[in-house]
Motif scaffolding. Structure first.
Motif, PDB file in Angstrom:
ATOM      1  N   VAL A  43     -14.484 -13.909  12.000  1.00 55.71           N
ATOM      2  CA  VAL A  43     -15.096 -13.706  10.686  1.00 55.71           C
ATOM      3  C   VAL A  43     -15.662 -12.293  10.606  1.00 55.71           C
ATOM      4  O   VAL A  43     -16.183 -11.758  11.578  1.00 55.71           O
ATOM      5  CB  VAL A  43     -16.196 -14.768  10.397  1.00 55.71           C
ATOM      6  CG1 VAL A  43     -17.360 -14.642  11.344  1.00 55.71           C
ATOM      7  CG2 VAL A  43     -16.644 -14.718   8.956  1.00 55.71           C
ATOM      8  N   ASP A  44     -15.505 -11.672   9.446  1.00 54.07           N
ATOM      9  CA  ASP A  44     -16.139 -10.395   9.111  1.00 54.07           C
ATOM     10  C   ASP A  44     -17.110 -10.666   7.976  1.00 54.07           C
ATOM     11  O   ASP A  44     -16.760 -11.363   7.015  1.00 54.07           O
ATOM     12  CB  ASP A  44     -15.118  -9.370   8.604  1.00 54.07           C
ATOM     13  CG  ASP A  44     -14.272  -8.755   9.693  1.00 54.07           C
ATOM     14  OD1 ASP A  44     -14.696  -8.763  10.864  1.00 54.07           O
ATOM     15  OD2 ASP A  44     -13.186  -8.251   9.361  1.00 54.07           O
ATOM     16  N   TRP A  45     -18.309 -10.127   8.095  1.00 54.03           N
ATOM     17  CA  TRP A  45     -19.264 -10.242   7.000  1.00 54.03           C
ATOM     18  C   TRP A  45     -19.154  -9.000   6.138  1.00 54.03           C
ATOM     19  O   TRP A  45     -19.261  -7.884   6.615  1.00 54.03           O
ATOM     20  CB  TRP A  45     -20.686 -10.432   7.535  1.00 54.03           C
ATOM     21  CG  TRP A  45     -20.810 -11.755   8.219  1.00 54.03           C
ATOM     22  CD1 TRP A  45     -20.786 -12.002   9.549  1.00 54.03           C
ATOM     23  CD2 TRP A  45     -20.910 -13.025   7.582  1.00 54.03           C
ATOM     24  NE1 TRP A  45     -20.868 -13.345   9.798  1.00 54.03           N
ATOM     25  CE2 TRP A  45     -20.946 -14.004   8.600  1.00 54.03           C
ATOM     26  CE3 TRP A  45     -20.960 -13.450   6.253  1.00 54.03           C
ATOM     27  CZ2 TRP A  45     -21.046 -15.365   8.336  1.00 54.03           C
ATOM     28  CZ3 TRP A  45     -21.066 -14.799   6.000  1.00 54.03           C
ATOM     29  CH2 TRP A  45     -21.110 -15.740   7.019  1.00 54.03           C
ATOM     30  N   LEU A  46     -18.900  -9.186   4.855  1.00 52.69           N
ATOM     31  CA  LEU A  46     -18.715  -8.083   3.916  1.00 52.69           C
ATOM     32  C   LEU A  46     -20.064  -7.587   3.414  1.00 52.69           C
ATOM     33  O   LEU A  46     -21.077  -8.291   3.504  1.00 52.69           O
ATOM     34  CB  LEU A  46     -17.832  -8.532   2.756  1.00 52.69           C
ATOM     35  CG  LEU A  46     -16.478  -9.126   3.172  1.00 52.69           C
ATOM     36  CD1 LEU A  46     -15.713  -9.618   1.943  1.00 52.69           C
ATOM     37  CD2 LEU A  46     -15.667  -8.111   3.947  1.00 52.69           C
ATOM     38  N   GLU A  47     -20.082  -6.379   2.885  1.00 49.89           N
ATOM     39  CA  GLU A  47     -21.331  -5.769   2.417  1.00 49.89           C
ATOM     40  C   GLU A  47     -22.032  -6.587   1.340  1.00 49.89           C
ATOM     41  O   GLU A  47     -23.251  -6.566   1.235  1.00 49.89           O
ATOM     42  CB  GLU A  47     -21.058  -4.355   1.900  1.00 49.89           C
ATOM     43  CG  GLU A  47     -20.706  -3.384   3.001  1.00 49.89           C
ATOM     44  CD  GLU A  47     -20.485  -1.977   2.475  1.00 49.89           C
ATOM     45  OE1 GLU A  47     -20.888  -1.685   1.326  1.00 49.89           O
ATOM     46  OE2 GLU A  47     -19.899  -1.176   3.222  1.00 49.89           O
ATOM     47  N   ASP A  48     -21.285  -7.319   0.526  1.00 52.77           N
ATOM     48  CA  ASP A  48     -21.884  -8.109  -0.555  1.00 52.77           C
ATOM     49  C   ASP A  48     -22.324  -9.498  -0.091  1.00 52.77           C
ATOM     50  O   ASP A  48     -22.704 -10.338  -0.895  1.00 52.77           O
ATOM     51  CB  ASP A  48     -20.934  -8.216  -1.739  1.00 52.77           C
ATOM     52  CG  ASP A  48     -19.638  -8.953  -1.413  1.00 52.77           C
ATOM     53  OD1 ASP A  48     -19.496  -9.442  -0.274  1.00 52.77           O
ATOM     54  OD2 ASP A  48     -18.772  -9.032  -2.301  1.00 52.77           O
TER      55      ASP A  48
END
Length: 72
Positions: A43-48
């Protein structure tokens, strides 16, 4: 046979379409009875604040040419 496969990678016609995701921490989703650990999630956490879920499925055929010792 494994030595043969690892010493000479086959040409990869899909190379331009592949992404290098080796920097990601991948968690296997194969069960404890598997003989091949070849599927995973990361998983990657996005800036938003949203999450991007990656599904990883290995492609061992990338290392085997038709007719090679490993081609069964």
């Amino acid at each position: 046979a494994a030595e043969l496969a690892s010493s000479c990678p086959c040409p990869d016609p899909d190379e331009a379409l592949r992404r290098d995701l080796t920097h990601q921490k991948v968690i296997t989703i194969d069960d404890e009875t598997t003989t091949e650990i070849d599927d995973g999630l990361s998983v990657d956490w996005l800036e938003d604040g949203r999450a991007r879920l990656w599904i990883h499925i290995s492609d061992p055929t990338r290392w085997v040419n038709p007719g090679d010792v490993l081609d069964m």
